[in-house]
Enzyme design. Structure first.
Site, PDB file in Angstrom:
ATOM      1  N   GLU A 125      55.860  37.416  18.377  1.00 51.10           N
ATOM      2  CA  GLU A 125      55.130  38.403  17.582  1.00 51.10           C
ATOM      3  C   GLU A 125      55.439  38.187  16.104  1.00 51.10           C
ATOM      4  O   GLU A 125      56.348  37.440  15.754  1.00 51.10           O
ATOM      5  CB  GLU A 125      55.531  39.829  17.997  1.00 51.10           C
ATOM      6  CG  GLU A 125      54.913  40.236  19.321  1.00 51.10           C
ATOM      7  CD  GLU A 125      55.170  41.687  19.687  1.00 51.10           C
ATOM      8  OE1 GLU A 125      56.034  42.317  19.053  1.00 51.10           O
ATOM      9  OE2 GLU A 125      54.502  42.170  20.607  1.00 51.10           O
ATOM     10  N   HIS A 244      50.753  50.570  11.530  1.00 54.47           N
ATOM     11  CA  HIS A 244      50.317  49.382  12.265  1.00 54.47           C
ATOM     12  C   HIS A 244      49.059  48.882  11.574  1.00 54.47           C
ATOM     13  O   HIS A 244      48.141  49.661  11.330  1.00 54.47           O
ATOM     14  CB  HIS A 244      50.028  49.725  13.730  1.00 54.47           C
ATOM     15  CG  HIS A 244      49.942  48.500  14.586  1.00 54.47           C
ATOM     16  ND1 HIS A 244      48.893  47.618  14.499  1.00 54.47           N
ATOM     17  CD2 HIS A 244      50.780  47.986  15.501  1.00 54.47           C
ATOM     18  CE1 HIS A 244      49.100  46.616  15.354  1.00 54.47           C
ATOM     19  NE2 HIS A 244      50.249  46.827  15.960  1.00 54.47           N
ATOM     20  N   ARG A 290      54.788  43.509   8.848  1.00 57.60           N
ATOM     21  CA  ARG A 290      53.772  44.547   9.078  1.00 57.60           C
ATOM     22  C   ARG A 290      53.311  45.265   7.822  1.00 57.60           C
ATOM     23  O   ARG A 290      52.132  45.546   7.660  1.00 57.60           O
ATOM     24  CB  ARG A 290      54.362  45.604   9.997  1.00 57.60           C
ATOM     25  CG  ARG A 290      54.148  45.282  11.409  1.00 57.60           C
ATOM     26  CD  ARG A 290      54.353  46.476  12.256  1.00 57.60           C
ATOM     27  NE  ARG A 290      54.029  46.042  13.603  1.00 57.60           N
ATOM     28  CZ  ARG A 290      54.463  46.623  14.696  1.00 57.60           C
ATOM     29  NH1 ARG A 290      55.241  47.664  14.609  1.00 57.60           N
ATOM     30  NH2 ARG A 290      54.097  46.183  15.868  1.00 57.60           N
ATOM     31  N   HIS A 349      52.356  54.375  12.958  1.00 59.04           N
ATOM     32  CA  HIS A 349      52.716  53.782  14.228  1.00 59.04           C
ATOM     33  C   HIS A 349      54.162  54.064  14.599  1.00 59.04           C
ATOM     34  O   HIS A 349      54.486  54.285  15.756  1.00 59.04           O
ATOM     35  CB  HIS A 349      52.501  52.269  14.101  1.00 59.04           C
ATOM     36  CG  HIS A 349      52.620  51.526  15.385  1.00 59.04           C
ATOM     37  ND1 HIS A 349      51.882  51.856  16.495  1.00 59.04           N
ATOM     38  CD2 HIS A 349      53.370  50.451  15.736  1.00 59.04           C
ATOM     39  CE1 HIS A 349      52.175  51.016  17.481  1.00 59.04           C
ATOM     40  NE2 HIS A 349      53.091  50.174  17.054  1.00 59.04           N
ATOM     41  N   ARG A 384      60.471  48.148  10.443  1.00 63.18           N
ATOM     42  CA  ARG A 384      60.895  47.700  11.781  1.00 63.18           C
ATOM     43  C   ARG A 384      60.257  46.360  12.139  1.00 63.18           C
ATOM     44  O   ARG A 384      59.066  46.140  11.924  1.00 63.18           O
ATOM     45  CB  ARG A 384      60.453  48.743  12.801  1.00 63.18           C
ATOM     46  CG  ARG A 384      60.649  48.328  14.233  1.00 63.18           C
ATOM     47  CD  ARG A 384      59.948  49.292  15.166  1.00 63.18           C
ATOM     48  NE  ARG A 384      58.509  49.210  15.016  1.00 63.18           N
ATOM     49  CZ  ARG A 384      57.644  49.043  16.026  1.00 63.18           C
ATOM     50  NH1 ARG A 384      58.085  48.961  17.265  1.00 63.18           N
ATOM     51  NH2 ARG A 384      56.352  49.002  15.813  1.00 63.18           N
TER      52      ARG A 384
HETATM   53  C1  FAD Z   1      50.457  52.248  20.965  1.00 63.08           C
HETATM   54  C2  FAD Z   1      51.886  51.876  20.736  1.00 63.08           C
HETATM   55  C3  FAD Z   1      52.338  50.596  21.039  1.00 63.08           C
HETATM   56  C4  FAD Z   1      53.684  50.250  20.846  1.00 63.08           C
HETATM   57  N1  FAD Z   1      54.112  49.001  21.197  1.00 63.08           N
HETATM   58  C5  FAD Z   1      55.439  48.712  21.106  1.00 63.08           C
HETATM   59  C6  FAD Z   1      55.955  47.481  21.592  1.00 63.08           C
HETATM   60  O1  FAD Z   1      55.226  46.650  22.127  1.00 63.08           O
HETATM   61  N2  FAD Z   1      57.289  47.241  21.467  1.00 63.08           N
HETATM   62  C7  FAD Z   1      58.149  48.144  20.887  1.00 63.08           C
HETATM   63  O2  FAD Z   1      59.351  47.881  20.811  1.00 63.08           O
HETATM   64  N3  FAD Z   1      57.679  49.322  20.433  1.00 63.08           N
HETATM   65  C8  FAD Z   1      56.365  49.632  20.540  1.00 63.08           C
HETATM   66  N4  FAD Z   1      55.910  50.845  20.094  1.00 63.08           N
HETATM   67  C9  FAD Z   1      56.884  51.830  19.621  1.00 63.08           C
HETATM   68  C10 FAD Z   1      57.636  52.374  20.832  1.00 63.08           C
HETATM   69  O3  FAD Z   1      56.727  52.561  21.902  1.00 63.08           O
HETATM   70  C11 FAD Z   1      58.315  53.692  20.529  1.00 63.08           C
HETATM   71  O4  FAD Z   1      59.069  53.601  19.365  1.00 63.08           O
HETATM   72  C12 FAD Z   1      59.249  54.069  21.677  1.00 63.08           C
HETATM   73  O5  FAD Z   1      58.512  54.063  22.888  1.00 63.08           O
HETATM   74  C13 FAD Z   1      59.869  55.405  21.452  1.00 63.08           C
HETATM   75  O6  FAD Z   1      60.513  55.802  22.646  1.00 63.08           O
HETATM   76  P1  FAD Z   1      61.145  57.242  22.707  1.00 63.08           P
HETATM   77  O7  FAD Z   1      61.686  57.385  24.078  1.00 63.08           O
HETATM   78  O8  FAD Z   1      62.025  57.425  21.545  1.00 63.08           O
HETATM   79  O9  FAD Z   1      59.899  58.229  22.466  1.00 63.08           O
HETATM   80  P2  FAD Z   1      58.600  58.486  23.349  1.00 63.08           P
HETATM   81  O10 FAD Z   1      58.348  57.408  24.324  1.00 63.08           O
HETATM   82  O11 FAD Z   1      57.481  58.810  22.413  1.00 63.08           O
HETATM   83  O12 FAD Z   1      58.974  59.785  24.188  1.00 63.08           O
HETATM   84  C14 FAD Z   1      59.162  61.013  23.543  1.00 63.08           C
HETATM   85  C15 FAD Z   1      59.254  62.083  24.597  1.00 63.08           C
HETATM   86  O13 FAD Z   1      59.604  63.322  24.005  1.00 63.08           O
HETATM   87  C16 FAD Z   1      58.691  64.334  24.409  1.00 63.08           C
HETATM   88  N5  FAD Z   1      58.703  65.363  23.378  1.00 63.08           N
HETATM   89  C17 FAD Z   1      58.304  65.299  22.083  1.00 63.08           C
HETATM   90  N6  FAD Z   1      58.545  66.450  21.459  1.00 63.08           N
HETATM   91  C18 FAD Z   1      59.116  67.269  22.378  1.00 63.08           C
HETATM   92  C19 FAD Z   1      59.592  68.607  22.341  1.00 63.08           C
HETATM   93  N7  FAD Z   1      59.545  69.351  21.229  1.00 63.08           N
HETATM   94  N8  FAD Z   1      60.094  69.140  23.476  1.00 63.08           N
HETATM   95  C20 FAD Z   1      60.168  68.414  24.636  1.00 63.08           C
HETATM   96  N9  FAD Z   1      59.730  67.146  24.714  1.00 63.08           N
HETATM   97  C21 FAD Z   1      59.218  66.587  23.588  1.00 63.08           C
HETATM   98  C22 FAD Z   1      57.401  63.597  24.641  1.00 63.08           C
HETATM   99  O14 FAD Z   1      56.492  64.324  25.430  1.00 63.08           O
HETATM  100  C23 FAD Z   1      57.959  62.354  25.336  1.00 63.08           C
HETATM  101  O15 FAD Z   1      58.257  62.638  26.687  1.00 63.08           O
HETATM  102  C24 FAD Z   1      54.571  51.198  20.290  1.00 63.08           C
HETATM  103  C25 FAD Z   1      54.112  52.476  19.968  1.00 63.08           C
HETATM  104  C26 FAD Z   1      52.786  52.831  20.200  1.00 63.08           C
HETATM  105  C27 FAD Z   1      52.324  54.211  19.860  1.00 63.08           C
END
Ligand code: FAD
Length: 530
Positions: A125, A244, A290, A349, A384
């Site tokens: 990437e 993004h 990016r 993003h 990032r």
């Molecule tokens: C379309 C897209 C593509 C991506 N592709 C990549 C990739 O290929 N590689 C990479 O490394 N990163 C990628 N990213 C970034 C990466 O996906 C995220 O940074 C990562 O998944 C974050 O994980 P997390 O567990 O911190 O948060 P999330 O997976 O967003 O989970 C957050 C959780 O908290 C919950 N939540 C939020 N607020 C509250 C609240 N107040 N009370 C209770 N629950 C709450 C949500 O419902 C969810 O369950 C991408 C992001 C997007 C949007």
């Protein structure tokens, strides 16, 4: 802080030995699994697997696992992307533990792509010097990882998952966090529920929905940063918001993504006249960092020339097989990416800023840990590197589990208590005119390009909005927006994802991270609001 905290405390407070994880994305579920067999409660705003960026990730996870790759090379790429602000020790720690955590995911059943000999297939990437992204079925990494983890979680009796619980506040006294307060029924219930806990792990994701155009799910509204800041936690680098460069521009909210891997495979960015504008802006053209690609796309769109991702030559008729997710989004909008260029626009993003944490995911408050996008661990600096965020989520979620296991007694027969809370905040923040206004203001003044006048105006408007809607959940949202705006106002330079048109160069004196509390932020906001 809830006003009726005392009444919300269960009688059996002394016996509480629960660990509460806020968020059911990759960070939250991985931490819960790593803590097993200790009892854990996962509170998630939406059913797990939905409302989480993790499920939408297309590219995959960066890990130096090929024979030609090394931790040093991965670190060098991470540091270069981070524009002078990467905490190298933290980044090295993340990178060196990455391969082991990928093996953990394999053990949980994640079907990473393999070649005929069974070796992991690695893709490349933007800004990575090697092929080092482990992926699933081309662009299905996030969905497949989450499916495997959700089924592992469902099979683990020590993990209690409570879906539709929107956490609104941390229970905090001074510097001690001792639980959370949540509203069930996707935040629509009239009662609030207190979850006392020995340890709270915040894994609530990003901030995309503070902006008009974003790739993030609606739950990514910065509430985690907001509630931690309101409880007094130190927030680091809030001004660094990554755009993004290639969200698909078909007017959808959230905007579907044309993954970076497409450019890795040779797709090019052209304007309406067919000119390959990134070649004018950077030696690596489409594979530049990016922020540079996002600004290139932003400039073409702002000038009315349009920006398009042309995959017809690099991928062509193989598109549907190799990138099924992007293909489906395009076809639904009447675009055949095998033969037509895809219209693109920059979209919020990823948030590099967040709750400041140490190497074990500990925040500045006792009892509060955090992992994933809600944090700022210093590994991303000002920008990032693609696919380092899922890596950060699993590495630090794993480290938090070890840290908590080391601190809490083994016994852990958990009990949990429930008590009704206030009734005053039956919010549908989601559809409120104030949130719509806030998203417009953030996009106009704290977006791809920022300046002092716009940021001052934004801060004044945010203070006004907060006064107009003094409700708990909206307070979390405004707190995060204020932190981003004030951080961007204070950083009088351009660096990484933060671009100030009135200060276009980087300043050696500002080559340091930002640390802000909400108190400091509010003082500055009040001065500017007059
Ligand atoms: C379309 C897209 C593509 C991506 N592709 C990549 C990739 O290929 N590689 C990479 O490394 N990163 C990628 N990213 C970034 C990466 O996906 C995220 O940074 C990562 O998944 C974050 O994980 P997390 O567990 O911190 O948060 P999330 O997976 O967003 O989970 C957050 C959780 O908290 C919950 N939540 C939020 N607020 C509250 C609240 N107040 N009370 C209770 N629950 C709450 C949500 O419902 C969810 O369950 C991408 C992001 C997007 C949007």
């Amino acid at each position: 802080m809830p006003t009726n905290l005392e009444s919300m405390r269960p009688q059996s407070w002394q016996g509480i030995d629960d660990i509460v994880i806020v968020g059911g994305g990759l960070a939250g579920l991985f931490c819960a699994l790593k803590l097993a067999p200790r009892p854990v409660t996962v509170l998630a705003a939406a059913p797990i697997g939905q409302g989480a960026s993790s499920a939408w990730a297309q590219g995959g996870i960066a890990a130096a696992m090929s024979p030609g790759d090394s931790f040093d090379k991965h670190l060098a790429d991470t540091v270069a992307a981070g524009a002078g602000l990467v905490e190298e020790k933290m980044a090295r720690l993340m990178i060196s533990e990455g391969p082991d955590r990928v093996h953990d995911l394999l053990a949980y059943g994640v079907p990473f792509d393999r070649d005929l000999e069974g070796h992991l297939l690695l893709s490349r990437e933007a800004a990575h010097s090697e092929r080092r992204i482990v992926r699933v079925a081309g662009d299905r990494a996030g969905g497949a990882i989450m499916e495997a983890l959700i089924s592992a979680v469902r099979r683990t009796p020590s993990i209690r998952v409570m879906e539709g619980y929107v956490v609104e506040e941390l229970i905090a006294e001074g510097r001690f966090v001792s639980g959370v307060i949540a509203r069930p029924d996707a935040g629509q219930s009239k009662t609030r529920v207190a979850f006392p806990a020995r340890a709270v792990v915040l894994c609530s994701g990003g901030v995309g929905h503070l902006y008009q155009v974003t790739t993030n799910p609606a739950e990514a509204r910065g509430t985690g940063v907001g509630m931690a800041a309101r409880a007094g936690a130190v927030i680091a680098d809030p001004e660094f918001v990554q755009f993004h460069p290639t969200a698909i521009d078909i007017g959808q909210d959230p905007a579907p993504l044309a993954t970076e891997a497409l450019r890795g495979e040779g797709a090019v960015l052209v304007n309406r006249a067919g000119h390959r504008f990134m070649a004018d802006l950077h030696a690596d053209a489409e594979l530049a960092p990016r922020d540079i690609v996002a600004r290139g796309v932003f400039a073409e769109v702002a000038a009315g020339r349009g920006a398009f991702l042309d995959c017809t030559r690099a991928i062509g008729k193989d598109f549907a097989r190799r990138f099924p997710t992007v293909h489906a989004s395009c076809i639904a909008a009447g675009i055949d990416p095998a033969t037509q260029a895809i219209p693109v626009v920059p979209a919020v993003h990823y948030h590099m800023g967040g709750v400041a944490v140490d190497a074990d995911g500990r925040s500045s408050l006792d009892g509060l840990w955090a992992a994933g996008e809600v944090t700022s661990s210093g590994v991303h600096g000002a920008n990032r590197l693609a696919s380092n965020s899922l890596l950060e989520a699993i590495v630090f979620a794993g480290r938090i589990a070890d840290s908590i296991k080391g601190m809490l007694p083994e016994s852990a027969l958990y009990e949990w208590a429930k008590s009704a809370g206030e009734n005053d905040d039956l919010v549908t923040v989601e559809d409120s005119p104030e949130l719509k206004t806030l998203r417009g203001l953030m996009s106009s003044h704290a977006g791809v390009v920022r300046d002092e006048a716009g940021l001052k105006l934004l801060i004044r408007e945010l203070v006004g909005l907060e006064r107009k809607r003094p409700r708990v959940r909206f307070s979390n949202i405004v707190a995060t927006a204020k932190l981003i705006a004030v951080g961007a106002y204070l950083r009088t330079e351009s660096r990484g994802a933060h671009m100030r048109s009135d200060h276009p160069a980087s300043q050696a004196t500002l080559r340091h991270r930002t640390y802000l509390t909400l108190k400091q932020t509010d003082r500055i906001a009040a001065e500017l609001a007059g």
